[in-house]
Scaffold this active site. Structure first.
Site, PDB file in Angstrom:
ATOM      1  CG  ASP A   1      -0.332  -0.018   2.526  1.00  0.00           C
ATOM      2  OD1 ASP A   1       0.910  -0.085   2.597  1.00  0.00           O
ATOM      3  OD2 ASP A   1      -1.071   0.023   3.534  1.00  0.00           O
ATOM      4  CB  SER A   2       4.550   1.767   0.010  1.00  0.00           C
ATOM      5  OG  SER A   2       4.836   0.598  -0.732  1.00  0.00           O
TER       6      SER A   2
ATOM      7  CG  ASP B   1       0.584  -4.162   2.096  1.00  0.00           C
ATOM      8  OD1 ASP B   1       0.818  -5.090   2.891  1.00  0.00           O
ATOM      9  OD2 ASP B   1       1.366  -3.210   1.916  1.00  0.00           O
TER      10      ASP B   1
ATOM     11  CE  LYS C   1       3.272  -5.929   3.898  1.00  0.00           C
ATOM     12  NZ  LYS C   1       2.993  -4.947   4.998  1.00  0.00           N
TER      13      LYS C   1
ATOM     14  CD  GLU D   1       1.262  -1.418   8.113  1.00  0.00           C
ATOM     15  OE1 GLU D   1       1.767  -1.030   7.046  1.00  0.00           O
ATOM     16  OE2 GLU D   1       0.901  -0.632   9.040  1.00  0.00           O
TER      17      GLU D   1
ATOM     18  CD  GLU E   1       8.519  -0.253   7.303  1.00  0.00           C
ATOM     19  OE1 GLU E   1       8.686   0.869   6.799  1.00  0.00           O
ATOM     20  OE2 GLU E   1       7.516  -0.967   7.082  1.00  0.00           O
TER      21      GLU E   1
END
Length: 283
Positions: A51-52, A90, A120, A122, A190
């Site tokens: 999602d970056s 993501d 993925k 977070e 990260e």
């Protein structure tokens, strides 16, 4: 112009190989057909449609505005570019925070619509762990993510290194262990100290993939635009620039513009011809 030849077919890495890798894993974050195609041709083990893309491709100042539709759109393109590489997509902010049912619905859409191999997410809160358990039990592989978490970075004090004090280090370690227990097949670490990442990697039975987490993780991930120098700005501490394609592209476009203005392009080489007798009939 001859069509670009397709990269040689390769065997997609299996989930057991990625969960318990025999050698360090190579993951690249790519967002489109050419990026994924190049990554697959280079032989990476995994491609992450992160999602970056909100920052790198769509121009947002954070990942928060990225939608599920955005992720699916870019995930489809990446899959077309890399049909034989393990693809992770993501789940964006808000798509798995409102309960297991919503999370399952989002994950199923991603898998069905993009052809991704895994999703993925977070964090390691109880709510996220519940989602990881349900998805894993229902055949959707999940990659976890601890340390700096861009989706909720504001709550972490901004985009800064995590795990440097006692409480933060313990939360990061316990979060990674909890994700493993919940069924995650790998965990991204990260922006945490290298020694903490090494400890986590030693404690976990599943793979750790680092970004800004030192060399002792079970794999590494870099953003396509960062490693190729396509993203504007100073080089990031957590990334290494292996090329400066941004500068090269600007220079190439500037040369193109100069040739157009000087009527040097297109030349005869890039123009088509017709017979004089055909042209004469038009006068």
């Amino acid at each position: 112009m001859q069509p670009e030849s397709a990269p040689a077919a390769r065997v997609k890495r299996s989930l057991p190989e990625l969960t318990h890798p025999a050698a360090p894993l190579v993951m690249v974050t790519a967002y489109d057909y050419p990026g994924a195609r190049h990554a697959e041709a280079a032989g990476v083990d995994l491609i992450l449609v992160g999602d970056s893309l909100g920052n790198v491709v769509l121009g947002y100042d954070s990942t928060a505005p990225v939608t599920l539709a955005d992720m699916i759109h870019h995930g489809k393109a990446a899959r077309r570019g890399a049909p034989n590489t393990f693809l992770v997509v993501d789940l964006p902010f808000g798509t798995y925070h409102t309960g297991v049912t919503d999370a399952m619905r989002s994950a199923v859409r991603v898998i069905q619509d993009t052809g991704a191999d895994a999703v993925k997410m977070e964090g390691s809160t109880p709510e996220v762990l519940d989602v990881v358990r349900v998805l894993s039990r229902n055949g959707i592989p999940v990659m976890g993510h601890v340390g700096l978490m861009p989706q909720t970075a504001a709550a972490q004090g901004g985009l800064r290194v995590q795990g440097k004090d006692d409480d933060s280090a313990r939360r990061t370690l316990e979060g990674a262990l909890a994700l493993q227990e919940a069924g995650a097949f790998a965990v991204v670490l990260e922006a945490i100290p290298a020694r903490l990442a090494r400890l986590i990697s030693e404690r976990l039975d599943i793979a750790t993939i680092g970004i800004g987490a030192g060399v002792h993780c079970d794999g590494q991930v870099l953003v396509y635009h960062d490693l190729l120098g396509l993203y504007e700005g100073e080089e990031k501490k957590i990334a290494k620039r292996y090329a400066d394609l941004g500068r090269e592209s600007r220079e190439a476009i500037a040369r193109y513009a100069a040739e157009v203005r000087a009527r040097e392009f297109p030349s005869k080489e890039h123009s088509f011809v017709m017979k004089d007798e055909v042209l004469d009939k038009l006068y």
